[in-house]
Structure formats: C-alpha cells, structure tokens
Design an enzyme around this catalytic site. Structure first.
Site, short mmCIF file in Angstrom:
data_model
loop_
_atom_site.label_atom_id
_atom_site.label_comp_id
_atom_site.label_asym_id
_atom_site.label_seq_id
_atom_site.Cartn_x
_atom_site.Cartn_y
_atom_site.Cartn_z
N LYS A 1 5.04 -79.84 -25.05
CA LYS A 1 6.15 -79.45 -24.19
C LYS A 1 6.44 -80.57 -23.21
O LYS A 1 7.58 -80.81 -22.86
CB LYS A 1 5.79 -78.19 -23.40
CG LYS A 1 5.98 -76.91 -24.20
CD LYS A 1 5.82 -75.69 -23.32
CE LYS A 1 5.66 -74.46 -24.21
NZ LYS A 1 5.34 -73.25 -23.48
N ARG A 2 5.38 -81.25 -22.81
CA ARG A 2 5.54 -82.28 -21.80
C ARG A 2 6.36 -83.46 -22.32
O ARG A 2 7.08 -84.08 -21.57
CB ARG A 2 4.18 -82.75 -21.28
CG ARG A 2 3.90 -82.23 -19.88
CD ARG A 2 2.43 -82.17 -19.59
NE ARG A 2 1.94 -80.81 -19.74
CZ ARG A 2 1.05 -80.43 -20.62
NH1 ARG A 2 0.54 -81.29 -21.47
NH2 ARG A 2 0.67 -79.18 -20.70
#
Ligand code: GLU
Length: 489
Positions: free
Chosen positions: A254-255
């Site tokens: 997600k990062r």
C-alpha cells in the site's frame, strides 16, 4: 450447493488493495465453477484502523469488478452470520474461555518491559526473538486469582512440541517445526483478540472448507492449524497465492502507492482489463493467451495451476491489455466510459454530450485506436474545444508549417475553395477532392497538410485531417484557417 465454502476476510483499513481483488477473484472463481459458496467476512478486529468507509469501498470495489458473494455483511446476510468480526465478540470470548479452561491457552502477566528486555537480549545473542515461556507453567488457580484481582494479562496459545505439516494446494508439502513457533498471543491485554485467533474461530463457525490467501500468511498457517486441532475441528485445505511483486521484485505494498484499485479506475483502465490482468497474477490460461473473459477464467481456473513463484506486476503489460480492451469495445460503449473523463476535464458536461451524441461518438471513434487509457482521451481531443482564434500550437507543428514557404497563400486558396464546397460532404470525399486540388496545383501534400493541421488542431499529427474538418464544421474550420494565416505569418 456443495460443502465447498471459501471466503475472503478483508480488513477494512484504507484503500481497496489489488492483492485483495486478486484473492477475491481466485476464491470466487473456484467456488463458482464448483457450485460452492463464496463468503465475504469483514475482519474489523483492529478497531483503531477499521473504518466503515473502507468497508463500503471494499464492497463497492468487488461488485464493480463483477464479483458477487453468497454470504456477507449487511443485507446479504446468510446462515452463519454476523459477517463482521466485531459483531462476533461474544463467540470469540467464549472460545477463548474454553481454551483457557482446557489449559490450551494460558494467562501471561509478563510486562511489556520484560518482553522488550527479553527480545533485546535474544537479538544480542543472535537468537530468534521468541517468548521464553515464563508464565507457561503458572498454577491456573493462582493466575485466576491474579486476574480476579485486576492484574492485566494476555492469553497465549500453548504450542506443543513437534511439527506441523500440511499439503498446500499451491506450494505442495509445507512443514514447520514447532520450535520455531512462539506461544503466540490469542487475546491482548484488555481483551482484544488477535487475527490468528479470530480467523480460526470464524472459519470454523462458518464451515470454511478452503482458504486461499496471500503467501504472506503462510507463516500464520501452522499456528492456525494447531488451533483448529485444539478446537477439535479439521483444518480447511490451504492454498497460498504468490506475492504480487513490483518490477524491483519487492512486494507491492500500500505504501508504494500503486496498489489501490481506485487509482487504476481513476486512471481509466477498463474494468475488463483490470480483471483480466488480476487473473494473470499467478495464473495463466495456457501460457500463450493473455486476453480472456471472466467467464473463461471461471471455466478454467483451478488452484492447482496457480504458480508458486512471485507474480511480477508488469505495468506495461497492464497498459497494453487496457489499450487492447479499449480497441475491442463498441464505439458507443467506449463513449459511455469516456463521459466522466470528459466531464472531469471540463470539456463537455454529460448533458452536452447527450445532446451531441453522434458528434461525440465520431470524436471517440477517431481516438479508439490511439488511446490505452480512458484518461488519455481528453488531452487528445482538447483542441476541438479551444477558441478558434487561439488554438494551442505545438512547437513542432508550428515549425513543420513554417517550413512550407507558400503556407499563407496555400491556406488562403484552400479556404476559398473549401467555402464553395457542400457543407455536408463526408470526410472521405473531401479528402479525395482535397488531394486532387493539391495535385492540380502542382504542389506536394505537406505544403497544404502541415499548415492546415497546425491551424486546425495545433498538433503535429493525430486523427485524419478531413475527419477534423468534419468534426469542427465548416465555420470553425474557416475561422481557424483565417487565424492560422495571421499566426503563421
Ligand atoms: N484480514 C486478513 C487479510 O486481509 C485475512 C487473511 C486470511 O485470509 O486469513 O490479510
């Protein structure tokens, strides 16, 4: 319906991750082909990070992809509800109590400081950090008394000696030595249960027969199998899907910001292309055919064919699939998809498009072969929406035009000739007549085409020039040529 029951258990914490979509697709297809049941359970145990907004986005995202669930939260319901973990707390508490009474779980009063010191010492001694069993053998009567007196504790699972082995449907035989597994925490201080504990409680209660999930959960599986055994239940069959890796071969996260379904939708990847691409993340139809429908996927998908090796997320292939999908759409279907992108770019409102649907579809048809993403469309057609006297000239288009020495006379003569032709003449007929006009005057094609294109769209290339004239209409065309004669002087 068979006894085959699969599920996904997403945590509603943030955006809808493509990894979740892939896991959902694989589970859903497996159940669908075999007459099984696909369950959606919301794993909102992490109270601080879970949001209703994120849950709604997951439901919406899955539905958008064409994935439906047989049992799930809210109105869908089902015989094994509720389907939100936070609403099953009583069941979890009862299960924890039962395990405690049977000595399978035990209370641990170790303070955070003690555990930190322990971990630091182990790290210093180059040992794997693990719980040392300090509270493992305390007398249950004493621990009950300490708990009753208000002392805080966690509940740990008593991992027996030995090893756990299972046949993973993707990876084959997998074995874990229990010496490598901690007495892990089932319930935290204050009573919040952990993932490994509740996931098993709920999978047992919901009679899940197959668990297909990302490989990052492989390390959890032996802990969970031990818990199934403790609860007296057969563990389901497991299949761990390969990680989705970036081009750097690191796990997509997600990062890294490139994993949210919503971003791909906003960037204008068609639904079919997203689905098709996700199907290819760890699975292949025959090693040759990249383009196939969701129905074909369902018809052919088997967990045994999923690859073990990480699936590299090839964005170039994704874009190509997207363009290929666009080229296979009907003009009208593509026009529908483009409406929000055109509106967002401020070129036309949905109402305006509705009022000029035929014209809009011609605009769309000319770009269908040229765009890979819906979002590329507005910039490509923006010249048609500029004021006739101030079309933006691309420097290259202008330079090409200025190379044509007789550009001003040619444009003027062509405008005069064009003004005398029927307005409703089709692009093809006008193109043929224009070429004859050029030859008759002993000129070369670029002598007219370069300055004309620059005057009309300001672009060095693009769709057919006579299609441009037809889309602009006679008045705008003549106005743009007039402005061009001044601006290219
Ligand atoms: N909530 C977990 C996740 O989203 C579920 C994992 C599982 O399927 O067991 O990764």
């Amino acid at each position: 319906m068979t006894d085959l029951r699969v599920r996904i258990a997403p945590s509603p914490t943030g955006t809808v991750h493509l990894g979740l979509c892939r896991t959902a697709l694989f589970n859903w297809a497996y159940a669908k082909k075999r007459g099984g049941t696909f369950v959606l359970r919301i794993e909102d145990t992490d109270k601080t990070r879970s949001t209703g907004e994120s849950e709604a986005a997951i439901l919406k995202g899955l539905a958008w992809l064409g994935i439906d669930w047989d049992e799930g939260p809210g109105e869908t319901g089902g015989p094994y509800g509720p389907y939100r973990q936070s609403e099953r707390v009583d069941r979890h508490t009862a299960a924890a109590q039962g395990l405690l009474e049977r000595g399978i779980a035990y209370r641990c009063f170790c303070s955070t400081e003690r555990l930190t010191e322990l971990r630091e010492a182990q790290e210093k001694a180059k040992q794997n950090p693990r719980y040392d069993g300090h509270c493992r053998d305390l007398d249950p009567k004493d621990t009950a008394a300490r708990a009753a007196a208000g002392e805080e504790y966690v509940l740990r699972f008593r991992v027996p000696e030995g090893s756990t082995e299972f046949e993973d449907l993707v990876r084959g035989k997998v074995k874990f030595e229990h010496a490598e597994i901690d007495d892990w925490v089932m319930v935290r201080r204050g009573g919040a249960p952990t993932y490994n504990f509740v996931v098993v409680c709920d999978d047992v209660a919901m009679k899940i027969s197959h668990v297909f999930r990302g490989e990052e959960h492989l390390v959890n599986t032996p802990k969970q199998i031990l818990l199934y055994k403790a609860l007296g239940d057969d563990a389901p069959r497991f299949g761990h899907l390969p990680l989705m890796l970036g081009k750097d071969r690191k796990k997509l996260s997600k990062r890294s910001g490139d994993t949210a379904l919503g971003d791909y939708v906003a960037n204008g990847y068609p639904r079919e292309a997203i689905v098709n691409f996700l199907c290819l993340q760890g699975w292949a139809l025959d090693g040759e055919t990249d383009v196939f429908s969701l129905d074909t996927f369902v018809e052919n998908f088997d967990i045994a064919d999923v690859q073990k090796a990480g699936a590299v997320f090839d964005i170039d292939k994704f874009r190509w699939l997207s363009g290929d999908t666009i080229r296979r759409m009907s003009v009208s279907g593509l026009a529908d998809e483009l409406v929000p992108f055109v509106e967002k770019a401020g070129l036309m409102t949905a109402d305006e498009i509705h009022g000029r649907r035929g014209w809009f579809e011609r605009l769309v048809a000319g770009e269908q072969e040229r765009i890979e993403l819906f979002s590329e469309f507005p910039a490509r057609v923006s010249p048609f929406f500029e004021a006739d006297d101030s079309v933006t000239y691309d420097p290259k288009a202008e330079k090409n035009s200025r190379k044509q020495e007789a550009r001003l006379e040619t444009l003027a003569a062509y405008a005069e000739w064009l003004a005398g032709r029927p307005e409703d003449e089709g692009a093809e007929a006008l193109g043929a007549a224009s070429k004859a006009w050029i030859t008759d005057r002993g000129m070369k094609i670029p002598a007219l085409f370069q300055p004309l294109r620059c005057a009309l769209t300001g672009q060095p290339g693009g769709r057919d020039l006579f299609d441009c004239i037809s889309l602009l209409g006679r008045a705008a065309t003549l106005a743009r040529i007039g402005a061009g004669i001044e601006r290219l002087a």
